[in-house]
Scaffold this motif. Structure first.
Motif, mmCIF file in Angstrom:
data_model
loop_
_atom_site.group_PDB
_atom_site.id
_atom_site.type_symbol
_atom_site.label_atom_id
_atom_site.label_comp_id
_atom_site.label_asym_id
_atom_site.label_seq_id
_atom_site.Cartn_x
_atom_site.Cartn_y
_atom_site.Cartn_z
ATOM 1 N N ASN A 162 37.015 -2.602 -4.985
ATOM 2 C CA ASN A 162 36.073 -3.713 -4.878
ATOM 3 C C ASN A 162 36.127 -4.361 -3.493
ATOM 4 O O ASN A 162 35.087 -4.768 -2.944
ATOM 5 N N GLN A 163 37.310 -4.464 -2.920
ATOM 6 C CA GLN A 163 37.425 -5.025 -1.578
ATOM 7 C C GLN A 163 36.785 -4.095 -0.542
ATOM 8 O O GLN A 163 36.179 -4.557 0.431
ATOM 9 N N GLY A 185 34.242 -2.268 -1.172
ATOM 10 C CA GLY A 185 32.813 -2.536 -1.334
ATOM 11 C C GLY A 185 32.379 -3.782 -0.586
ATOM 12 O O GLY A 185 31.287 -3.817 0.001
ATOM 13 N N ASP A 186 33.230 -4.803 -0.583
ATOM 14 C CA ASP A 186 32.905 -6.027 0.163
ATOM 15 C C ASP A 186 32.801 -5.750 1.663
ATOM 16 O O ASP A 186 31.930 -6.294 2.348
ATOM 17 N N ILE A 187 33.689 -4.917 2.181
ATOM 18 C CA ILE A 187 33.649 -4.582 3.606
ATOM 19 C C ILE A 187 32.378 -3.819 3.943
ATOM 20 O O ILE A 187 31.729 -4.059 4.966
ATOM 21 N N ALA A 240 29.513 -3.855 2.223
ATOM 22 C CA ALA A 240 28.282 -4.570 1.892
ATOM 23 C C ALA A 240 28.006 -5.747 2.822
ATOM 24 O O ALA A 240 26.849 -6.122 3.003
ATOM 25 N N ASN A 241 29.055 -6.330 3.392
ATOM 26 C CA ASN A 241 28.874 -7.528 4.204
ATOM 27 C C ASN A 241 28.796 -7.187 5.683
ATOM 28 O O ASN A 241 29.637 -6.461 6.211
ATOM 29 N N LEU A 281 35.454 -11.699 7.595
ATOM 30 C CA LEU A 281 35.774 -11.307 6.234
ATOM 31 C C LEU A 281 37.268 -11.555 6.018
ATOM 32 O O LEU A 281 38.077 -11.248 6.890
ATOM 33 N N PHE A 293 40.574 -11.361 3.097
ATOM 34 C CA PHE A 293 41.093 -10.919 1.813
ATOM 35 C C PHE A 293 42.534 -11.391 1.683
ATOM 36 O O PHE A 293 43.300 -11.330 2.645
#
Length: 214
Positions: free
Chosen positions: A80-81, A83-85, A87-88, A93, A95
């Protein structure tokens, strides 16, 4: 006399390493864990990406190695992390990883991994490791036992990292295992399907009236 053949492991090890002036960064895959019931395999733990940060040895001639990988610090990225990298596009950012249980041989530590841009519009990967009771990242460098490692990353290097992260997701979730196992079973199922289709065709041909009626 023939010598016995040497047997090699089929496991492959690879990482992506960036060596910079005062620090280095390594990306390493932690494979997913699977449980084998005898009839099928199931995913018990998703794979992870391990980011390893190492600092350069002081120029005191103590070691010929340039970076202190023995005392490296790490931050583990979940799917999931990742995916955040991907997508953003806006920075920074950030974590955080805070272990919930301490062992007798380890101190509870709070780890913060951040991606930000510097004055030259390049990127910086920063890992801050500090005691869990400290909530201020800015005070990390002055806190006792705290560690602060910063690695500059160019836009091209970040493009490579993003590509590796995106490519790894199906493997971290063991989707590749599902697809490969389905493909190995498919020929048998396809043959059975073709045989059943032929039987249905013959049966239908017997039930239909002859063409003379039409």
């Amino acid at each position: 006399k023939m010598r016995g053949r040497r047997h090699f492991s089929t496991r492959t090890y690879a990482d992506y390493i960036l060596y910079k002036g005062e620090s280095a960064l390594s990306l390493r895959v932690i494979p997913p864990e699977l449980a084998d019931s005898g009839r099928y395999q199931s995913l018990t733990r998703q794979g992870l990406i391990n980011l390893e940060f190492a600092e350069r040895f002081p120029s005191s001639g103590i070691s010929k190695a340039r970076f202190d990988w023995k005392n490296k610090s790490n931050f583990v990225l979940t799917v999931n992390q990742i995916g955040d990298i991907l997508a953003n596009s806006k920075l920074p950012l950030k974590f955080e990883s805070r272990p919930s249980v301490a062992t007798q041989s380890a101190i509870i530590q709070k780890k913060t991994f951040s991606i930000d841009s510097d004055e030259d519009s390049e990127l910086e990967f920063t890992l801050t490791v500090q005691p869990a009771e400290s909530d201020s990242v800015d005070a990390a460098e002055s806190s006792p036992g705290a560690k602060y490692v910063k690695v500059p990353v160019s836009k091209g290097e970040f493009a490579v990292i993003r590509s590796l992260l995106g490519y790894s997701i199906p493997y971290l979730l063991a989707f590749d295992k599902v697809v490969s196992s389905a493909a190995s079973v498919q020929p048998k199922r396809q043959n059975q399907y073709e045989e059943d289709t032929r039987k249905e065709t013959k049966s239908s041909a017997r039930e239909l009236p002859s063409t003379e009626i039409w």
